[in-house]
Design a protein around this motif. Structure first.
Motif, PDB file in Angstrom:
ATOM      1  N   THR A 165       0.841  -1.195   0.000  1.00  0.00           N
ATOM      2  CA  THR A 165       0.000   0.000   0.000  1.00  0.00           C
ATOM      3  C   THR A 165       0.875   1.244   0.000  1.00  0.00           C
ATOM      4  O   THR A 165       1.977   1.235   0.537  1.00  0.00           O
ATOM      5  CB  THR A 165      -0.886   0.041   1.254  1.00  0.00           C
ATOM      6  OG1 THR A 165      -0.050  -0.110   2.400  1.00  0.00           O
ATOM      7  CG2 THR A 165      -1.908  -1.069   1.226  1.00  0.00           C
ATOM      8  N   THR A 209      -1.633  -0.844  -3.964  1.00  0.00           N
ATOM      9  CA  THR A 209      -2.934  -0.262  -3.632  1.00  0.00           C
ATOM     10  C   THR A 209      -2.730   1.156  -3.120  1.00  0.00           C
ATOM     11  O   THR A 209      -1.918   1.382  -2.213  1.00  0.00           O
ATOM     12  CB  THR A 209      -3.638  -1.118  -2.562  1.00  0.00           C
ATOM     13  OG1 THR A 209      -3.875  -2.403  -3.122  1.00  0.00           O
ATOM     14  CG2 THR A 209      -4.959  -0.498  -2.149  1.00  0.00           C
ATOM     15  N   HIS A 210      -3.480   2.070  -3.702  1.00  0.00           N
ATOM     16  CA  HIS A 210      -3.325   3.488  -3.344  1.00  0.00           C
ATOM     17  C   HIS A 210      -4.247   3.874  -2.186  1.00  0.00           C
ATOM     18  O   HIS A 210      -5.439   3.577  -2.214  1.00  0.00           O
ATOM     19  CB  HIS A 210      -3.652   4.355  -4.572  1.00  0.00           C
ATOM     20  CG  HIS A 210      -3.625   5.827  -4.276  1.00  0.00           C
ATOM     21  ND1 HIS A 210      -4.644   6.675  -4.636  1.00  0.00           N
ATOM     22  CD2 HIS A 210      -2.703   6.600  -3.660  1.00  0.00           C
ATOM     23  CE1 HIS A 210      -4.344   7.909  -4.252  1.00  0.00           C
ATOM     24  NE2 HIS A 210      -3.167   7.886  -3.658  1.00  0.00           N
ATOM     25  N   LEU A 211      -3.675   4.527  -1.174  1.00  0.00           N
ATOM     26  CA  LEU A 211      -4.471   5.070  -0.073  1.00  0.00           C
ATOM     27  C   LEU A 211      -4.364   6.586  -0.094  1.00  0.00           C
ATOM     28  O   LEU A 211      -3.345   7.141   0.300  1.00  0.00           O
ATOM     29  CB  LEU A 211      -3.939   4.556   1.271  1.00  0.00           C
ATOM     30  CG  LEU A 211      -4.734   3.457   1.961  1.00  0.00           C
ATOM     31  CD1 LEU A 211      -4.802   2.220   1.113  1.00  0.00           C
ATOM     32  CD2 LEU A 211      -4.125   3.142   3.310  1.00  0.00           C
ATOM     33  N   PRO A 212      -5.401   7.275  -0.550  1.00  0.00           N
ATOM     34  CA  PRO A 212      -5.338   8.737  -0.543  1.00  0.00           C
ATOM     35  C   PRO A 212      -5.578   9.280   0.863  1.00  0.00           C
ATOM     36  O   PRO A 212      -6.426   8.767   1.577  1.00  0.00           O
ATOM     37  CB  PRO A 212      -6.458   9.144  -1.487  1.00  0.00           C
ATOM     38  CG  PRO A 212      -7.382   7.992  -1.521  1.00  0.00           C
ATOM     39  CD  PRO A 212      -6.656   6.764  -1.112  1.00  0.00           C
ATOM     40  N   PHE A 213      -4.819  10.286   1.250  1.00  0.00           N
ATOM     41  CA  PHE A 213      -5.031  10.941   2.544  1.00  0.00           C
ATOM     42  C   PHE A 213      -5.431  12.380   2.305  1.00  0.00           C
ATOM     43  O   PHE A 213      -5.342  12.875   1.179  1.00  0.00           O
ATOM     44  CB  PHE A 213      -3.756  10.876   3.395  1.00  0.00           C
ATOM     45  CG  PHE A 213      -3.509   9.506   3.954  1.00  0.00           C
ATOM     46  CD1 PHE A 213      -3.957   9.163   5.209  1.00  0.00           C
ATOM     47  CD2 PHE A 213      -2.854   8.549   3.197  1.00  0.00           C
ATOM     48  CE1 PHE A 213      -3.751   7.892   5.720  1.00  0.00           C
ATOM     49  CE2 PHE A 213      -2.642   7.273   3.700  1.00  0.00           C
ATOM     50  CZ  PHE A 213      -3.090   6.946   4.965  1.00  0.00           C
ATOM     51  N   LYS A 214      -5.859  13.061   3.394  1.00  0.00           N
ATOM     52  CA  LYS A 214      -6.204  14.475   3.252  1.00  0.00           C
ATOM     53  C   LYS A 214      -4.931  15.289   3.421  1.00  0.00           C
ATOM     54  O   LYS A 214      -4.579  15.683   4.507  1.00  0.00           O
ATOM     55  CB  LYS A 214      -7.233  14.864   4.312  1.00  0.00           C
ATOM     56  CG  LYS A 214      -8.623  14.945   3.749  1.00  0.00           C
ATOM     57  CD  LYS A 214      -9.550  15.651   4.702  1.00  0.00           C
ATOM     58  CE  LYS A 214     -10.920  15.025   4.654  1.00  0.00           C
ATOM     59  NZ  LYS A 214     -11.038  13.867   5.557  1.00  0.00           N
ATOM     60  N   HIS A 263       1.689   2.631   8.631  1.00  0.00           N
ATOM     61  CA  HIS A 263       0.363   2.165   8.226  1.00  0.00           C
ATOM     62  C   HIS A 263       0.267   1.926   6.726  1.00  0.00           C
ATOM     63  O   HIS A 263      -0.703   1.372   6.243  1.00  0.00           O
ATOM     64  CB  HIS A 263      -0.701   3.161   8.679  1.00  0.00           C
ATOM     65  CG  HIS A 263      -0.680   3.391  10.146  1.00  0.00           C
ATOM     66  ND1 HIS A 263      -1.062   2.418  11.046  1.00  0.00           N
ATOM     67  CD2 HIS A 263      -0.265   4.442  10.880  1.00  0.00           C
ATOM     68  CE1 HIS A 263      -0.896   2.886  12.271  1.00  0.00           C
ATOM     69  NE2 HIS A 263      -0.412   4.105  12.192  1.00  0.00           N
ATOM     70  N   PRO A 320      -5.421   4.106   9.675  1.00  0.00           N
ATOM     71  CA  PRO A 320      -6.829   4.067   9.273  1.00  0.00           C
ATOM     72  C   PRO A 320      -7.715   3.126  10.102  1.00  0.00           C
ATOM     73  O   PRO A 320      -8.784   3.567  10.544  1.00  0.00           O
ATOM     74  CB  PRO A 320      -6.761   3.640   7.807  1.00  0.00           C
ATOM     75  CG  PRO A 320      -5.436   4.130   7.343  1.00  0.00           C
ATOM     76  CD  PRO A 320      -4.523   4.025   8.522  1.00  0.00           C
ATOM     77  N   GLU A 378     -13.505   7.910   5.148  1.00  0.00           N
ATOM     78  CA  GLU A 378     -12.146   7.832   4.616  1.00  0.00           C
ATOM     79  C   GLU A 378     -11.356   6.728   5.310  1.00  0.00           C
ATOM     80  O   GLU A 378     -10.772   5.857   4.664  1.00  0.00           O
ATOM     81  CB  GLU A 378     -11.449   9.180   4.785  1.00  0.00           C
ATOM     82  CG  GLU A 378     -10.168   9.296   4.000  1.00  0.00           C
ATOM     83  CD  GLU A 378      -9.424  10.594   4.306  1.00  0.00           C
ATOM     84  OE1 GLU A 378      -9.509  11.519   3.498  1.00  0.00           O
ATOM     85  OE2 GLU A 378      -8.762  10.660   5.345  1.00  0.00           O
ATOM     86  N   GLN A 392     -10.078   3.289   3.654  1.00  0.00           N
ATOM     87  CA  GLN A 392      -8.629   3.058   3.608  1.00  0.00           C
ATOM     88  C   GLN A 392      -8.292   1.721   4.259  1.00  0.00           C
ATOM     89  O   GLN A 392      -7.499   0.946   3.728  1.00  0.00           O
ATOM     90  CB  GLN A 392      -7.900   4.185   4.336  1.00  0.00           C
ATOM     91  CG  GLN A 392      -7.821   5.471   3.554  1.00  0.00           C
ATOM     92  CD  GLN A 392      -7.273   6.604   4.394  1.00  0.00           C
ATOM     93  OE1 GLN A 392      -7.319   6.555   5.625  1.00  0.00           O
ATOM     94  NE2 GLN A 392      -6.766   7.629   3.741  1.00  0.00           N
ATOM     95  N   LEU A 437      -9.153  -1.091   2.055  1.00  0.00           N
ATOM     96  CA  LEU A 437      -8.193  -1.202   0.957  1.00  0.00           C
ATOM     97  C   LEU A 437      -6.958  -1.955   1.423  1.00  0.00           C
ATOM     98  O   LEU A 437      -6.432  -2.825   0.726  1.00  0.00           O
ATOM     99  CB  LEU A 437      -7.788   0.187   0.459  1.00  0.00           C
ATOM    100  CG  LEU A 437      -8.743   0.891  -0.500  1.00  0.00           C
ATOM    101  CD1 LEU A 437      -8.288   2.324  -0.739  1.00  0.00           C
ATOM    102  CD2 LEU A 437      -8.806   0.148  -1.826  1.00  0.00           C
TER     103      LEU A 437
END
Lengths: 318, 503
Positions: free
Chosen positions: A153, A179-184, A197, B142, B456, B460, B463
């Motif tokens: 990830t 696998t892409h995990l976008p964050f803010k 993580h 997450p 979110e 996450q 995923l």
């Protein structure tokens, strides 16, 4: 006929004279710089510092106006519509210039609506792993991504940001998948790397965390190596034909008089070269990357078209 | 380290620091009290000012705004039933009923004292154990965040007041509104109806103002009698002496609430150190917790002191908590600390692993300054509340037309967007409709606030686990929160079953 010609010559020369006079007098009133992000962000503080130095040189105050929203596109739309008189400039970054226009409908054309003035910064983006990671090199990462499709990830500042699109392209080039995990935002993505993580992340401003021994950088997405970490290769060094050009520069609306552009170019480049500005950027962990109007213009055009192609290849078009 | 501490302290001994701090506190209290304006906007506006100030006064100005802004939000919550900032929404539950009884100034005093306690407590924690707490914050990935927010939703669901079912329904409505805008994972548009202004989702401030302020104005417009201003009529009936006695807050009374304030402060700090949660959720969480632990939970919502003290302690304790990851990791926890990060960098201080090594003196100055600035905050707060209560004696038409103007300005100023004013109006009517049918509004707000972060984090996590929900039980921290949520849910169902049977 002769008189008409004389009149034409006279009026033309008058126009030239007046316009050159106008330019000689520029700037006669305060200059405004639109910032596509909020007050206190890295773009904002860099422009403010630069503006405070240039003001003294140009003899007119520079007002910095934050116009955040729409992933930076709101300020660029306003900047494109502003009068081409050199009194409204816009600070631009990679996303709203290269990427967002290909993904969403925006009311400006990043190339046709702006004239480049200069570029002064652009944070390096590093493929960053936690210190505890087994991966010692970019190749280790690719090997893992090939052997374990989609299992690894990675975190970035958000979906379809420069980092995400670059990684999608890197996956395509290397045949690995993650696998892409976008964050803010990049701060949250950095926290996820520090906490382990995600297997890796693509984030700017990693220098202090590398020095503290919490993370390692396997490669940078930029075209040139990060001068703070000269041993870290670029993707091109590793043999992959891709770079994420990180820019932070100033543009004026298209059609601005060339003498005004060159005056601004000179003043801002001189300011970016002062010891005061260098010291400030060093403390803030922001690199200085100076490009003049011509170079910046070329980089903008090349990357706009480059991303257009990549986004089409990745089937992400709007 | 100790010399840094002392040198930092010495940096504070300058009149300019005190002046900057007091100016910040006054600005913070005022913008906090005005619905829509809040510390975020005030600090953003002050950034250029700090540019020309020396480091310590500059930062103390901003921290003054930050600290006082959240207290300011409780003033309008108590007096008008309109939270000035989202974090003060939970204060409405008991603060407004107190004001209706003529105890507005008592409620504000309790809010002020518990805010002060929350500030001091969290700053002491920040001063003593910043580094270990920051490493705990990093353990929250997450799955942990999703589980914690699940727990928060479960706990808060129980405090809607009135019908549980109606509370849950409005909570779900809030969750639904939080999904408007860009999908956080796929980047596709949801419920945007091809309106460009909705692409980035509904902003919190116009939603908050619409729900609470505009709906309150609409309700007031429909009322023939100045019901809100019962206080002024009471004032004439009761002697000034009686009123003063009624509004007196004794030390003993505060001492009795030490338990409530202590764990509310812990909740505030705990949520504060985690990035992206903000101060609204912990305020509701500590209110719910205080209610559940109380010997007289039925009195919550009728105007009792604990109901004001719990959320006000927690939302101020977030201040110190949020500064922990900001200073030791360079990672801001919310919108306000993100701007403060920029202000620090403008001053040549880069928060992160080396901040105590490189700028230890300045950082200690800020931390000690934060604790000391509770004294001017108390004084400014006391002076302010004396006059704030007088606002209630003004003509109703004057108050509410001013409030309406402030609401419009506040909604507009978040993103300089006219669309936000429209969103405010739409939510004003939604809030009005919900209120006339006796649906409680706070669950909608909390659903909206928690919804984005929860979705979110949940997605996450899934995923990472490739779709397996077991990830929430495999991670120990997450498992604890999930089990706690389950226990609370089952227990509240059981107690509801028991009461229905005994009837």
């Amino acid at each position: 006929m002769k008189n008409t010609f004389k009149l034409l010559v006279l009026s033309l020369s008058l126009i030239f004279l007046m316009s050159s006079l106008a330019c000689a007098a520029y700037p006669e009133r305060p200059i405004k710089i639109l910032i596509p992000y909020g007050a206190g962000g890295t773009t904002d503080i860099g422009v403010r510092m630069l503006a405070s130095i240039v003001e003294k040189d140009l003899g007119q105050p520079i007002v910095v106006e934050n116009k955040p929203g729409g992933s930076g596109t709101i300020a660029l739309a306003a900047g494109a519509k502003a009068a081409a008189d050199g009194y409204t400039l816009t600070a631009v970054t990679s996303s709203p210039m290269f990427i967002t226009p290909h993904l969403r409908n925006v009311s400006y054309n990043p190339i046709e609506d702006f004239t480049a003035i200069m570029n002064y910064s652009g944070p390096y983006h590093g493929i960053t792993v936690p210190a505890s990671s087994d991966w010692k090199s970019f190749e280790d990462m690719v090997k893992y991504g090939k052997a374990n499709p989609n299992k690894g990830t990675y975190g970035t500042a958000g979906t379809f940001g420069g980092a995400h699109i670059s990684m999608l392209y890197v996956e395509k080039l290397t045949g690995s998948t993650f696998t892409h995990l976008p964050f803010k935002g990049s701060a949250a993505a950095t926290a996820a790397i520090l906490g382990g993580h995600v297997n890796f992340g693509i984030v700017p401003q990693y220098a202090d965390h590398v020095e503290a021994g919490n993370v390692r950088v396997l490669a940078v997405l930029d075209g040139t190596r990060d001068p703070d970490f000269p041993n870290v290769p670029t993707l091109r060094d590793l043999g992959y034909d891709w770079e994420f050009a990180s820019v932070v520069g100033l543009v004026a609306p298209a059609g601005t008089d060339s003498s005004i552009i060159s005056k601004l170019e000179k003043a801002f480049i001189a300011a970016a070269n002062t010891a005061e500005f260098k010291e400030f950027m060093k403390k803030a962990n922001l690199p200085i990357r100076i490009m003049n109007s011509e170079e910046f213009s070329g980089v903008l055009k090349k990357n706009y078209l480059g991303y257009q192609g990549a986004i089409k290849e990745l089937n992400l078009t709007k | 380290m100790f010399t840094d501490f002392l040198t930092g302290f010495a940096l504070l001994l300058d009149w300019s620091v005190l002046v900057a701090n007091i100016i910040g506190i006054v600005i913070g209290t005022i913008v906090g009290a005005i619905p829509g304006l809040g510390p975020v906007i005030a600090i953003a506006v002050l950034i250029p000012v700090t540019f020309v100030l020396p480091t310590v006064p500059a930062i103390m100005l901003l921290l003054g705004v930050y600290q006082a802004g959240i207290y300011g939000g409780s003033i309008s919550a108590v007096l008008f039933n309109i939270p000035g900032v989202p974090a003060a929404a939970a204060t409405v539950y008991d603060g407004f009923p107190m004001a209706q009884r003529g105890e507005g100034s008592r409620a504000l005093k309790i809010a002020l004292y518990s805010s002060t306690f929350g500030n001091i407590f969290s700053c002491l924690v920040l001063l003593l154990v910043a580094a270990p707490l920051a490493s705990i914050a990093l353990r929250f990935g997450p799955p942990e965040l999703a589980a914690l927010l699940l727990l928060a939703l479960t706990v808060i669901a129980g405090v809607s007041g009135g019908s549980m079912l109606k509370g849950l329904l409005t909570g779900l409505l809030g969750l639904l509104f939080s999904t408007v805008g860009l999908d956080p994972i796929w980047g596709t548009f949801r419920f945007t109806m091809e309106i460009p202004e909705l692409e980035n989702g509904l902003a919190l401030v116009p939603v908050l103002i619409g729900l609470f302020a505009i709906s309150e104005l609409l309700i007031q417009v429909g009322k023939p009698d100045p019901a809100l201003l019962m206080k002024s009529s009471q004032q004439s009936q009761e002697s000034a002496k009686e009123l003063a006695a009624k509004n007196h807050v004794s030390l003993l009374e505060l001492w009795k609430m030490k338990g409530v304030m202590f764990y509310s402060a812990l909740i505030g700090i705990g949520f504060g150190i985690l990035p992206g949660i903000g101060s609204t959720t912990p305020a509701f969480m500590s209110y719910a917790f205080a209610k559940q632990k109380s010997k007289h939970p039925e009195k919550f919502g009728t105007g009792i002191a604990e109901g004001v003290a719990a959320p006000e302690t927690a939302n101020n304790a977030v201040t110190g908590g949020a500064l922990i990851p900001l200073l030791s990791l360079g990672i801001p926890g919310d919108a306000v600390t993100a701007i403060i990060l920029g202000a620090l960098m403008l001053q040549g201080i880069t928060p992160g692993p080396f901040v105590f090594r490189d700028n230890g003196v300045e950082v200690y100055a800020f931390l000690i300054g934060l604790i000391l600035s509770t004294v001017p905050t108390l004084i400014v707060g006391r002076i302010f509340l004396r006059y704030a209560v007088k606002v209630l004696t003004l003509k109703r038409s004057l108050i509410f037309s001013t409030v309406l103007i402030m609401c419009v300005v506040g909604s507009f100023s978040v993103n300089n967007s006219v669309a936000d004013i429209a969103i405010m109006c739409v939510f004003g009517f939604i809030g009005y409709a919900l209120r006339i049918y006796n649906f409680p509004l706070p669950p909608l707000l909390i659903g909206f606030v928690i919804g984005k972060g929860f979705e979110e984090a949940l997605r996450q996590s899934l995923l990472v686990s490739q779709g397996s929900v077991m990830i929430f039980l495999q991670k120990p921290i997450a498992a604890v929160f999930v089990v706690l949520s389950a226990i609370i849910l089952l227990w509240s169902m059981w107690s509801a079953y028991k009461t229905s049977k005994s009837r």
